[in-house]
Write an enzyme that holds these catalytic residues in place. Structure first.
Site, PDB file in Angstrom:
ATOM      1  N   GLU A 128       0.870  -1.187   0.000  1.00 52.82           N
ATOM      2  CA  GLU A 128       0.000   0.000   0.000  1.00 52.82           C
ATOM      3  C   GLU A 128       0.907   1.237   0.000  1.00 52.82           C
ATOM      4  O   GLU A 128       1.995   1.228   0.609  1.00 52.82           O
ATOM      5  CB  GLU A 128      -0.854  -0.017   1.276  1.00 52.82           C
ATOM      6  CG  GLU A 128      -1.644   1.242   1.572  1.00 52.82           C
ATOM      7  CD  GLU A 128      -2.261   1.253   2.989  1.00 52.82           C
ATOM      8  OE1 GLU A 128      -1.658   0.664   3.909  1.00 52.82           O
ATOM      9  OE2 GLU A 128      -3.352   1.831   3.139  1.00 52.82           O
TER      10      GLU A 128
ATOM     11  N   ASN B 129      -7.072   6.161  -1.641  1.00 57.34           N
ATOM     12  CA  ASN B 129      -5.969   5.243  -1.348  1.00 57.34           C
ATOM     13  C   ASN B 129      -6.178   4.078  -2.306  1.00 57.34           C
ATOM     14  O   ASN B 129      -7.123   3.311  -2.142  1.00 57.34           O
ATOM     15  CB  ASN B 129      -6.052   4.796   0.126  1.00 57.34           C
ATOM     16  CG  ASN B 129      -4.840   3.985   0.544  1.00 57.34           C
ATOM     17  OD1 ASN B 129      -4.132   3.439  -0.311  1.00 57.34           O
ATOM     18  ND2 ASN B 129      -4.604   3.891   1.841  1.00 57.34           N
TER      19      ASN B 129
ATOM     20  N   LYS C  96      -9.542   2.006  -1.770  1.00 57.45           N
ATOM     21  CA  LYS C  96      -9.728   1.471  -0.415  1.00 57.45           C
ATOM     22  C   LYS C  96     -11.067   1.889   0.182  1.00 57.45           C
ATOM     23  O   LYS C  96     -11.426   3.074   0.187  1.00 57.45           O
ATOM     24  CB  LYS C  96      -8.597   1.967   0.487  1.00 57.45           C
ATOM     25  CG  LYS C  96      -8.575   1.362   1.886  1.00 57.45           C
ATOM     26  CD  LYS C  96      -7.295   1.803   2.583  1.00 57.45           C
ATOM     27  CE  LYS C  96      -7.169   1.204   3.971  1.00 57.45           C
ATOM     28  NZ  LYS C  96      -5.872   1.645   4.616  1.00 57.45           N
TER      29      LYS C  96
ATOM     30  N   GLU D  88      -6.258   8.746   7.589  1.00 59.56           N
ATOM     31  CA  GLU D  88      -6.815   8.261   6.319  1.00 59.56           C
ATOM     32  C   GLU D  88      -8.214   8.796   6.090  1.00 59.56           C
ATOM     33  O   GLU D  88      -8.611   9.018   4.938  1.00 59.56           O
ATOM     34  CB  GLU D  88      -6.797   6.730   6.273  1.00 59.56           C
ATOM     35  CG  GLU D  88      -5.382   6.176   6.245  1.00 59.56           C
ATOM     36  CD  GLU D  88      -5.345   4.716   5.863  1.00 59.56           C
ATOM     37  OE1 GLU D  88      -4.868   3.917   6.677  1.00 59.56           O
ATOM     38  OE2 GLU D  88      -5.802   4.370   4.763  1.00 59.56           O
TER      39      GLU D  88
ATOM     40  N   CYS E 150      -4.900  -2.990   2.921  1.00 59.20           N
ATOM     41  CA  CYS E 150      -4.607  -2.828   4.327  1.00 59.20           C
ATOM     42  C   CYS E 150      -5.752  -3.144   5.286  1.00 59.20           C
ATOM     43  O   CYS E 150      -6.076  -4.296   5.496  1.00 59.20           O
ATOM     44  CB  CYS E 150      -4.036  -1.443   4.584  1.00 59.20           C
ATOM     45  SG  CYS E 150      -3.074  -1.418   6.098  1.00 59.20           S
TER      46      CYS E 150
ATOM     47  N   ASN F 177       0.293  -0.951   5.351  1.00 64.45           N
ATOM     48  CA  ASN F 177       1.223  -0.195   6.200  1.00 64.45           C
ATOM     49  C   ASN F 177       0.581  -0.216   7.592  1.00 64.45           C
ATOM     50  O   ASN F 177      -0.424   0.483   7.806  1.00 64.45           O
ATOM     51  CB  ASN F 177       1.337   1.276   5.769  1.00 64.45           C
ATOM     52  CG  ASN F 177       2.086   1.529   4.462  1.00 64.45           C
ATOM     53  OD1 ASN F 177       2.768   2.526   4.330  1.00 64.45           O
ATOM     54  ND2 ASN F 177       1.949   0.673   3.472  1.00 64.45           N
TER      55      ASN F 177
HETATM   56  N1  ING Z   1      -3.243   0.475   8.738  1.00 66.52           N
HETATM   57  C1  ING Z   1      -3.685  -0.312   9.819  1.00 66.52           C
HETATM   58  C2  ING Z   1      -4.274  -1.655   9.418  1.00 66.52           C
HETATM   59  O1  ING Z   1      -5.454  -1.887   9.325  1.00 66.52           O
HETATM   60  C3  ING Z   1      -4.982  -0.465  11.880  1.00 66.52           C
HETATM   61  C4  ING Z   1      -4.580   0.433  10.746  1.00 66.52           C
HETATM   62  C5  ING Z   1      -4.040  -1.246  12.556  1.00 66.52           C
HETATM   63  C6  ING Z   1      -6.289  -0.570  12.215  1.00 66.52           C
HETATM   64  C7  ING Z   1      -4.432  -2.096  13.595  1.00 66.52           C
HETATM   65  C8  ING Z   1      -6.709  -1.397  13.248  1.00 66.52           C
HETATM   66  C9  ING Z   1      -5.776  -2.172  13.933  1.00 66.52           C
HETATM   67  O2  ING Z   1      -3.444  -2.541   9.240  1.00 66.52           O
HETATM   68  C10 ING Z   1      -3.899   0.846   7.609  1.00 66.52           C
HETATM   69  N2  ING Z   1      -3.194   1.605   6.745  1.00 66.52           N
HETATM   70  O3  ING Z   1      -5.049   0.526   7.384  1.00 66.52           O
END
Ligand code: ING
Length: 314
Positions: free
Chosen positions: A49, A109, A126, A145, A171, A196
């Protein structure tokens, strides 16, 4: 077991991209990994991503400033054309995530699927945007985001390319079963996802090992429950000090991990996958036509948030 349908699948994990790193530097690294993927006989390589820039939603700035520094106005463009040219020369397809600014000024995205002739055969924007749009001044970093991107407007779609029916997501989408089921209900047998994922949770003191744990169970469960192979590519390591998890993987329709990265740097993992493995699961345990009962699933699309209990028949 139907006759085997082999495909060389590579996942190209990226190490950190810092604020100071140019798009040219990012593309050079992607090209290096594309060459390595080809040397491993890959038909397709999955990039992360937002693979052309640092994970900029961690920084508070105006939408205009973000657009000026981090969004692509066209794809391919001057910086990414060499990657497309190399793909055509090597005859290898790829998935690439980037920040898209449309001619109408809309921001997404985005990920594209490019075939061996360097033609864009699929675009995905996304849908599940995590994080927030407000400035959390006390947080160690932001996750903006919801500020910088619109919810994707292209839906979950599949394309026939490189000899497979391929679906894409990005993601956070990988954490929502609806994403993968929407793709498998269209016959996707291979799912591609770049990510990411910050290793630090700004909302509660989450033990850091759980980031890898939830990442892997989401992918392993989704691959199994949808009888598909999944290639997942991280951009990871500490970008200007902000750490993100690695854990790039290739997961089989059995839910087993066929290949996994072991660093937080640029690293190519590879598996010679047999798409026919999914046929067995689709024919039996996850034969959707035989076993699914959508008439009992209506809550899944009727409700956004959880609501009151649905009373059973008196
Ligand atoms: N990053 C993270 C993901 O879903 C996140 C944000 C991390 C949300 C952990 C919830 C828990 O992997 C992106 N860019 O979506």
């Amino acid at each position: 077991m139907t006759h085997s349908r082999k495909m060389g699948l590579a996942v190209a994990q990226m190490g950190p991209l810092h604020l100071a790193d140019s798009r040219g530097a990012a593309v050079a690294r992607l090209m290096e990994m594309m060459r390595e993927a080809k040397s491993r006989n890959a038909d397709l390589v999955v990039f992360p991503e937002l693979a052309l820039t640092t994970f900029f939603p961690r920084y508070w700035m105006s939408e205009e400033a973000a657009c000026d520094a981090y969004f692509e106005r066209a794809m391919p463009n001057a910086e990414t054309q060499p990657l497309f040219d190399l793909a055509r020369e090597l005859q290898i397809g790829f998935y690439l995530g980037y920040a898209e600014l449309t001619p109408e000024g809309r921001r997404f995205n985005t990920a594209i699927l490019v075939d061996k002739g360097a033609r864009i055969v699929q675009k995905y924007r996304k849908i599940h945007l995590p994080g927030h749009s407000d400035h959390k001044v006390d947080a160690p970093f932001q996750h903006l985001e919801k500020k910088f991107f619109e919810v994707g407007d292209l839906g979950f779609t599949v394309a026939d390319a490189m000899g497979a029916t391929i679906g894409m997501c990005i993601c956070n989408d990988r954490r929502w079963p609806e994403s993968w089921r929407s793709l498998s209900l269209q016959g996707a047998e291979l799912g591609l996802v770049g990510y990411n994922t910050p290793s630090w949770n700004i909302h509660w003191k989450e033990p850091v090992h759980l980031r890898m744990h939830t990442h892997l169970i989401a992918l392993q469960a989704s691959a199994y429950q949808n009888a598909m192979w999944i290639g997942a590519a991280a951009k990871c390591g500490a970008e200007d000090g902000f750490h993100m998890i690695g854990g790039s993987v290739i997961v089989a329709p059995s839910g087993e991990i066929a290949a996994q990265s072991s660093t937080e740097e640029d690293e190519v993992i590879f598996a010679n996958i047999d798409l026919a493995l999914g046929d067995t699961f689709r024919e039996h345990v996850f034969n959707f036509a035989k076993h699914r009962r959508p008439e009992h699933y209506t809550l899944i699309t009727e409700r956004t948030g959880a609501g009151p209990a649905v009373k059973g028949p008196e």
